[in-house]
Structure formats: C-alpha cells, structure tokens
Design an enzyme around this catalytic site. Structure first.
Site, PDB file in Angstrom:
ATOM      1  N   MET A 205      -3.603  -6.988  -7.293  1.00 20.14           N
ATOM      2  CA  MET A 205      -3.016  -8.099  -8.042  1.00 20.14           C
ATOM      3  C   MET A 205      -4.058  -8.990  -8.716  1.00 20.14           C
ATOM      4  SD  MET A 205       0.073  -7.337  -7.691  1.00 20.14           S
ATOM      5  CE  MET A 205       0.976  -8.768  -8.280  1.00 20.14           C
TER       6      MET A 205
ATOM      7  N   GLU B 216      -9.260  -3.629 -21.121  1.00 22.94           N
ATOM      8  CA  GLU B 216      -9.480  -5.065 -20.894  1.00 22.94           C
ATOM      9  C   GLU B 216      -8.191  -5.876 -20.944  1.00 22.94           C
ATOM     10  OE1 GLU B 216     -11.058  -3.286 -23.139  1.00 22.94           O
ATOM     11  OE2 GLU B 216     -13.089  -3.159 -22.300  1.00 22.94           O
TER      12      GLU B 216
ATOM     13  N   HIS C 201       2.319   0.839 -13.019  1.00 19.79           N
ATOM     14  CA  HIS C 201       3.098  -0.360 -13.339  1.00 19.79           C
ATOM     15  C   HIS C 201       4.589  -0.008 -13.294  1.00 19.79           C
ATOM     16  CE1 HIS C 201       3.897  -4.281 -15.032  1.00 19.79           C
ATOM     17  NE2 HIS C 201       4.768  -3.701 -15.845  1.00 19.79           N
TER      18      HIS C 201
ATOM     19  N   ASN D 192      -4.007   2.676 -13.270  1.00 16.40           N
ATOM     20  CA  ASN D 192      -3.107   1.682 -12.674  1.00 16.40           C
ATOM     21  C   ASN D 192      -1.684   2.224 -12.738  1.00 16.40           C
ATOM     22  OD1 ASN D 192      -2.230  -0.880 -11.628  1.00 16.40           O
ATOM     23  ND2 ASN D 192      -1.571  -1.445 -13.700  1.00 16.40           N
TER      24      ASN D 192
ATOM     25  N   GLU E 234       7.454   6.151  -8.532  1.00 17.18           N
ATOM     26  CA  GLU E 234       6.023   5.821  -8.548  1.00 17.18           C
ATOM     27  C   GLU E 234       5.264   6.774  -7.632  1.00 17.18           C
ATOM     28  OE1 GLU E 234       4.865   1.687  -8.057  1.00 17.18           O
ATOM     29  OE2 GLU E 234       6.817   1.005  -8.738  1.00 17.18           O
TER      30      GLU E 234
ATOM     31  N   GLY F 147       0.783  -1.246   0.000  1.00 18.40           N
ATOM     32  CA  GLY F 147       0.000   0.000   0.000  1.00 18.40           C
ATOM     33  C   GLY F 147       0.806   1.282   0.000  1.00 18.40           C
TER      34      GLY F 147
HETATM   35  C1  GRF Z   1       4.142  -1.232  -7.219  1.00 21.92           C
HETATM   36  O1  GRF Z   1       5.430  -1.531  -7.663  1.00 21.92           O
HETATM   37  C2  GRF Z   1       3.225  -0.989  -8.393  1.00 21.92           C
HETATM   38  O2  GRF Z   1       3.870  -0.399  -9.483  1.00 21.92           O
HETATM   39  C3  GRF Z   1       2.770  -2.374  -8.754  1.00 21.92           C
HETATM   40  O3  GRF Z   1       2.623  -3.037  -7.505  1.00 21.92           O
HETATM   41  C4  GRF Z   1       3.471  -2.433  -6.539  1.00 21.92           C
HETATM   42  C5  GRF Z   1       2.603  -2.024  -5.404  1.00 21.92           C
HETATM   43  O4  GRF Z   1       3.341  -1.510  -4.321  1.00 21.92           O
HETATM   44  N1  GRF Z   1       1.553  -2.352  -9.525  1.00 21.92           N
HETATM   45  P1  GRF Z   1       2.582  -0.811  -3.118  1.00 21.92           P
HETATM   46  O5  GRF Z   1       1.585  -1.837  -2.564  1.00 21.92           O
HETATM   47  O6  GRF Z   1       1.881   0.399  -3.644  1.00 21.92           O
HETATM   48  O7  GRF Z   1       3.643  -0.478  -2.110  1.00 21.92           O
END
Ligand code: GRF
Length: 212
Positions: free
Chosen positions: A90, A142, A109, A107, A174, A12
């Site tokens: 996930m 999708e 990634h 999302n 991120e 999170g």
């Molecule tokens: C991150 O690396 C994100 O890019 C990927 O899953 C991971 C989630 O990390 N989709 P967190 O739970 O936000 O710390």
C-alpha cells in the site's frame, strides 16, 4: 532459478497464491527469495514466516520515501531478486525504485484498468454501476496503477452485490491471474510494443508448422 521478491502490507492472499503456484509447479523455475512488508503486523509476513521464507520488515513511519525505498532495493538486491511482485503493497514506489527494476516490477489491481485506479476499486466499480469489472496484473511505472498490462480477468457485478461479495469474487480471479502473469513474464516470451504487452507467438507457430 529466477528469484522473486514479494512486497506486501496486509493479508497476503495473493502472496500465498503465488507461493502455492510455485509449490505446485504452475510457476516453474522460480523461488520466492524474500518477502518484505512495510508493516510488522501484516498477516502476510506471519504467513511467510510460517512457510519458512525469508522476511524483512522495512517500516515507512517517519522516513522519506526515497530513504525507505533505497533500503528495500538494497534488500532485494541482497537476495538476488530478478522480479518484484507487489501483492497488496500500500505504498507508492519512488521513481528511483522503479528505475532500479525496469519492467521487472508487477502489481495486481482489483479492477479492469484504466477504470477505477487507486483505493477501493471494487467499491468504485459498484458505485459507478458497471456490469463487468475484474482484475489487472501490470508492470509498475512511475504513475499509480498505470504501467503496461500483462493480463486481465473479467468478473461480473451481480444484482445485490455489496463490496465484500464483489471483492471476494474478484479476489478468486486475482489468485488465478497473478501466478499466470508471473509465469508469462518469467518465460520472457513477449515484447512490449508502445505500451502493449504482446505475447511472442513465433514459438507456437513453429510448433504448429512442424505438426503440419
Ligand atoms: C488485492 O485486492 C489486490 O488486488 C490489491 O490489494 C489486495 C491485496 O490483498 N492490490 P491480499 O493482501 O493479497 O490478500
């Protein structure tokens, strides 16, 4: 006030970066109205509870995806969610879920898409031997890790990097990228042309003209 719904499955940290950005006014006019996890033990759910946010666990085990997703969509609607943010969620979304929130699911990634979609993107990048990787915030469609790209941030792969070191360097970016992308999308100041996100510059252009 725009209402955000967060979906997560684990740690999170991206959710917390978004929540902090709202608290600090970097994302304006928005609030997190619900945090949903498919796993009760997700650290992100505990963190959301600590922050006093509404949370819901909607388990996937032993259920059809469409059934689980219908429950999630109902929960999002119940909380008046306008923009859904997947933050380490996930599970693949069903077409019905995607259709329920057209161009309103984001999302993040950990690669520069379209390179290295799917699991372990950081490890994929290391093994492939690229010099630059990064992260991508995109609309969800999708297909896996495929929708319109809102923004990307590049991260160098350094000599001696292992998966943990590279992942940590990407994660820092991120936490910058996701709030920025949310802010841009909430502004509504963009157009999607084919599959490209194009920022509307007319407003800025007007300001520049006025200044001249
Ligand atoms: C991150 O690396 C994100 O890019 C990927 O899953 C991971 C989630 O990390 N989709 P967190 O739970 O936000 O710390």
């Amino acid at each position: 006030m725009k209402r955000l719904g967060i979906l997560l499955s684990g740690r999170g940290s991206n959710f917390l970066a978004i929540a902090d950005a709202i608290d600090r006014g970097r994302i304006t006019n928005a609030e997190i109205s619900i945090v949903i996890s498919n796993r009760a033990e997700a650290a992100g759910i505990a963190a959301a509870n600590t922050r006093g946010l509404a949370t819901r666990v909607i388990e996937a085990r032993g259920r059809k995806r469409a059934e689980q997703d219908a429950e999630i969509v109902a929960c999002l609607r119940e909380h008046g969610v306008a923009l859904v943010c997947l933050a380490g969620y996930m599970r693949l979304l069903s077409p019905e879920f995607v259709a329920a929130y057209p161009q309103a699911i984001l999302n993040i990634h950990p690669s520069l898409l379209p390179a290295f979609p799917g699991l372990d993107a950081q490890l994929q990048a290391l093994r492939y031997g690229v010099a630059i990787t990064g992260c991508t915030v995109h609309f969800v469609d999708e297909q896996l890790d495929h929708g319109v790209i809102v923004l990307q941030r590049a991260v160098p792969v350094l000599e001696g990097d292992d998966e943990a070191a590279l992942s940590a360097r990407i994660l820092e970016q991120e936490h910058v990228a996701y709030p920025e992308a949310i802010s841009r999308v909430l502004s509504g100041n963009y157009t999607i042309v084919d599959r490209r996100y194009v920022a509307n510059t007319s407003h800025n252009a007007t300001l520049i003209e006025e200044a001249q």
